[in-house]
Design a protein around this motif. Structure first.
Motif, PDB file in Angstrom:
ATOM      1  N   MET A  56       0.908  -0.907   0.272  1.00 29.50           N
ATOM      2  CA  MET A  56       0.028   0.641  -0.344  1.00 29.50           C
ATOM      3  C   MET A  56       0.641   1.149  -0.108  1.00 29.50           C
ATOM      4  O   MET A  56       1.879   1.601   0.693  1.00 29.50           O
ATOM      5  N   VAL A  57       0.440   2.031  -0.950  1.00 31.13           N
ATOM      6  CA  VAL A  57       1.550   3.348  -0.932  1.00 31.13           C
ATOM      7  C   VAL A  57       0.230   4.483  -0.056  1.00 31.13           C
ATOM      8  O   VAL A  57      -1.113   4.540  -0.870  1.00 31.13           O
TER       9      VAL A  57
ATOM     10  N   ASP B 167      -8.942   9.794   7.493  1.00 32.73           N
ATOM     11  CA  ASP B 167      -7.921  11.081   8.479  1.00 32.73           C
ATOM     12  C   ASP B 167      -7.374  11.084   7.789  1.00 32.73           C
ATOM     13  O   ASP B 167      -6.153  11.340   8.138  1.00 32.73           O
ATOM     14  N   GLY B 168      -8.186  11.805   6.605  1.00 29.36           N
ATOM     15  CA  GLY B 168      -6.523  12.865   5.863  1.00 29.36           C
ATOM     16  C   GLY B 168      -5.293  12.774   4.284  1.00 29.36           C
ATOM     17  O   GLY B 168      -4.698  13.465   4.332  1.00 29.36           O
ATOM     18  N   ARG B 169      -5.354  11.029   4.962  1.00 28.10           N
ATOM     19  CA  ARG B 169      -4.813  10.390   4.069  1.00 28.10           C
ATOM     20  C   ARG B 169      -5.381  10.141   3.224  1.00 28.10           C
ATOM     21  O   ARG B 169      -6.984   9.490   2.974  1.00 28.10           O
ATOM     22  N   ALA B 170      -4.406   9.832   1.288  1.00 27.92           N
ATOM     23  CA  ALA B 170      -5.016   8.724   0.950  1.00 27.92           C
ATOM     24  C   ALA B 170      -4.397   7.771   0.787  1.00 27.92           C
ATOM     25  O   ALA B 170      -3.130   7.514   0.750  1.00 27.92           O
ATOM     26  N   TYR B 171      -5.292   6.497  -0.273  1.00 29.67           N
ATOM     27  CA  TYR B 171      -3.873   5.130  -0.311  1.00 29.67           C
ATOM     28  C   TYR B 171      -4.218   4.647  -0.892  1.00 29.67           C
ATOM     29  O   TYR B 171      -5.557   4.551  -1.986  1.00 29.67           O
TER      30      TYR B 171
ATOM     31  N   ILE C 219       4.331   6.943   2.069  1.00 29.31           N
ATOM     32  CA  ILE C 219       4.707   5.372   3.265  1.00 29.31           C
ATOM     33  C   ILE C 219       4.446   4.602   2.244  1.00 29.31           C
ATOM     34  O   ILE C 219       3.436   4.456   1.866  1.00 29.31           O
ATOM     35  N   ILE C 220       4.750   3.663   2.246  1.00 29.14           N
ATOM     36  CA  ILE C 220       4.694   2.067   1.728  1.00 29.14           C
ATOM     37  C   ILE C 220       4.575   1.002   2.607  1.00 29.14           C
ATOM     38  O   ILE C 220       5.702   0.584   3.186  1.00 29.14           O
ATOM     39  N   TYR C 221       3.430   0.460   2.738  1.00 29.35           N
ATOM     40  CA  TYR C 221       3.342  -0.851   3.669  1.00 29.35           C
ATOM     41  C   TYR C 221       3.334  -1.815   3.231  1.00 29.35           C
ATOM     42  O   TYR C 221       2.583  -1.641   1.912  1.00 29.35           O
ATOM     43  N   VAL C 222       3.741  -2.791   3.418  1.00 23.50           N
ATOM     44  CA  VAL C 222       4.314  -4.434   3.196  1.00 23.50           C
ATOM     45  C   VAL C 222       3.819  -5.562   3.795  1.00 23.50           C
ATOM     46  O   VAL C 222       3.965  -5.026   4.734  1.00 23.50           O
ATOM     47  N   GLY C 223       2.397  -5.827   3.506  1.00 25.97           N
ATOM     48  CA  GLY C 223       1.991  -7.117   4.345  1.00 25.97           C
ATOM     49  C   GLY C 223       1.656  -6.879   5.378  1.00 25.97           C
ATOM     50  O   GLY C 223       0.584  -5.973   5.912  1.00 25.97           O
TER      51      GLY C 223
END
Lengths: 456, 456
Positions: A293-294, A337-341, A426-430
């Motif tokens: 996820m970006v 919450d002010g973020r997009a993904y 930020i990149i989240y993985v798994g």
């Protein structure tokens, strides 16, 4: 298919529809209250206008004006119509003075959103026109829609309520670009066309892409959209232009299912709840895929501006991933919450260093020479594979995460998104996804992972 | 392309060709020895035949008969031609008595392979015919080929030697099915057609699939093969029928390269050597791919029977892998030391548990119901994706190794291979390949990993 009735059972329908109406029909108290609040606002506007000597016509629009709002909805659309020669800015000035609790918003033009008592009120300046076909702006059409529906809907209001609630329950209601579903006006037109909720579902059951509904026999110009509903007040316009193919079919399939096996759950499905850490872990383990996820700050724009840009970014990232030989299972976009993904679920996210590149047919001498000269340090090759030259060379990106991390800023993104992404992401993985605690995001994830429609 | 001469440089050619001929031209001693040995065998056959009152005609065929054999080759083809009314078995009986050191082999018919002095001698019974077009068997054609070439080749023998050695050095020589390259007869016909080695290369430089060569202007019937060389003694036959597209183009591209930049290495390339453990480890590490090899006992058949079955098994395993979403980089087959093997190099060899299955378009009500009913326990779905139903379900095979291990015996394999595979097979993955010590296999691996052709 044994034991499953394919004919409609009116008795069970009527019992369910009765129960639905009990919950969604505004009460007498609701109606009175709405009339009082909207009446007060209209008076205040008229007073403000006459103080300024403005030839301004204030009118209630939307479902409140047509008697087709669902109990619990506290939305009022009020239009401030000015003569064509006027400046819309004068209407905006009036709108700003209606309530101290307001903010300015922007769609095609500026308008005011105010909180008045417990109602969400949109105060929208527009032009007063004789013909809906000679619009200056899309909002100018709304008063025509209100007049058209109001003049015909009497006696069918409850059918509209049933249809709207069914569309809400099956997640196809809302013509904003985030949803791509049915607008309230579109629901009303369907009821006008087919006379009842059940008839509408029966007709929708057999929709295919390319279906056309033309209430006034306008012989519409050709449209590309999957469903075309010719606007009775503006024959060139498709009322269902914002409806996506998938939402159209989702409604069609849900209609079939409901008619075959009706249930309250079509109207009031269990709510999606934020996914727990435990469930997220289990889902990630059971699927075995790789979620990447970006995540970045949401740009300060309304959802109708944000979501097309998110979808465009999703498409661009998908082609980037596929061009680099990674394989996508599914993807989605969201914001809260002010973020997009941008969420990508990958079936293949790691690749070996070696990568086969196919060159020209061997008999294309010039191309072949250039191709061979361009790869002097191949791991294997050149060799010939089914008539074409081939080399095996090291690949640039062996990890989807690295690819996204490095190439995301180079993608062609929408204007506002590009600016946000430049600020960082930020990149989240798994399992890293569990770091995000925002409940709205957790609900988005739950909906993604447990996607399950009533379609067959 | 700067500084690279595109015209032929006769002086450097002739120097190189001179050196090649020094090495491949049989010496006077070689010729005498060949004449003595073949003469003795022919006498012995004629003696045995007359003892039995057989009208049998013994004749030397192949390159030895045409003066086009390469120094160091010690192969003799001797045909035992019988009248059409005879039983070929009588010829076989004679063949068996020529030498005590023999074995029977089988192509289209049985023949005898004998070791006589230091020559490998094939003793082939055939029919004595008037016309090559009325054959009983493919071997009956050989005497016609020998007569045709022998009557025309005089003075061009050295050009044939150069061409054959060039084809050997560029790995396109040999019409057996394992190689799929050029036969000696085909090389001879090319020289007869184009008069010299260099002219042949010049012509071959511009070959494309579909090229036709027709020495006697026979107006051949249409063929599907990439190169058609009409047999002068049998116009319906394509002499290049066994030549694969890739070997044809390999020869064509090597011809261009040699004319542009000649070198002895085209004729005498460095030999492939067995790969060392160290190099194998390094290659596997650098490539990062997954090598999976299926290894089993070679069935007791000649290579012309074995290799088509191996290629068929390779294709079947490839489609199995791809049908299960694994991704192949390259593959090859081989045999040595009594074993046969299928080698697959995979770009994707592990997959997540979750697998997306696309169903019918949502408006196909019957199909949709069946599809949804068939997947009651989906991980996700049903949902709609671009108009079609989709579910996400656990996949059957998440590992390519497991897939091959379990499904190999169920593939449609050739008769002999199926029998071998039923007896059992070993699967080697990655570094496990180092367990096989057989030097011929190690050379096969070296050739696979370090494949590098002179084509551009």
């Amino acid at each position: 298919m044994e034991g499953r009735s394919t004919t409609t059972s009116p008795s069970s329908h009527s019992q369910i529809l009765f129960e639905v109406l009990e919950r969604v029909r505004p009460t007498a108290v609701d109606r009175k209250r709405l009339q009082e609040v909207s009446g007060a606002i209209l008076s205040r506007i008229r007073h403000l206008a006459s103080e300024r000597g403005l030839a301004l016509e204030a009118m209630l629009a939307g479902s409140a004006a047509r008697g087709t709002w669902l109990a619990g909805d506290h939305d009022l659309d009020i239009f401030l119509a000015l003569p064509e020669s006027s400046d819309l800015g004068l209407g905006l000035e009036v709108a700003r003075l209606v309530s101290p609790h307001y903010e300015e918003r922007y769609a095609e033009h500026a308008y005011v959103h105010a909180r008045i008592d417990d109602f969400d009120v949109d105060l929208v300046p527009c032009y007063l026109l004789q013909e809906a076909t000679a619009l200056k702006s899309a909002v100018d059409r709304t008063p025509f829609h209100t007049r058209y529906v109001a003049s015909k809907i009497s006696g069918l209001e409850e059918e509209v309520l049933l249809l709207k609630q069914f569309m809400k329950g099956t997640e196809v209601y809302g013509s904003e670009l985030k949803t791509g579903g049915f607008s309230g006006y579109l629901a009303e037109l369907l009821i006008l066309r087919y006379s009842s909720f059940v008839s509408t579902l029966r007709e929708a059951s057999s929709w295919r892409p390319g279906a056309i509904i033309d209430l006034e026999g306008h012989c519409a110009r050709p449209h590309q959209e999957p469903l075309v509903v010719v606007d009775p007040v503006d024959p060139k316009r498709n009322v269902a232009a914002a409806l996506t193919l998938d939402k159209m079919l989702q409604f069609s399939a849900a209609s079939r299912c409901f008619l075959r096996d009706p249930g309250l759950a079509y109207f009031f499905p269990p709510e999606h709840r934020p996914i727990s850490d435990e469930m997220l872990h289990r889902q990630i383990r059971d699927r075995g895929s790789c979620m990447i996820m970006v995540d970045f700050q949401a740009p300060p724009v309304v959802e109708d501006v944000l979501y097309p840009q998110l979808r465009k970014a999703e498409e661009a990232a998908m082609s980037l991933l596929e061009k680099n030989d990674f394989r996508l299972l599914r993807s989605d976009v969201g914001s809260s919450d002010g973020r997009a993904y941008l969420l990508f679920e990958l079936e293949v996210w790691k690749l070996p260093a070696v990568h086969r590149r196919l060159g020209p047919p061997v008999w294309e001498e010039e191309h072949l020479s250039r191709f061979v000269a361009a790869h002097p340090e191949a791991l294997s090759g050149p060799y010939i594979a089914r008539g074409r030259a081939a080399v095996e060379i090291p690949r640039k990106y062996t990890s989807a995460r690295d690819l996204l991390e490095r190439e995301l800023p180079n993608l062609s993104l929408g204007k506002h998104l590009a600016a946000s992404v430049r600020q960082g992401y930020i990149i989240y993985v798994g399992l890293e996804l569990a770091k995000k605690r925002d409940p709205e995001f957790r609900t988005f994830l739950a909906r993604y992972l447990m996607a399950r429609l009533r379609i067959g």
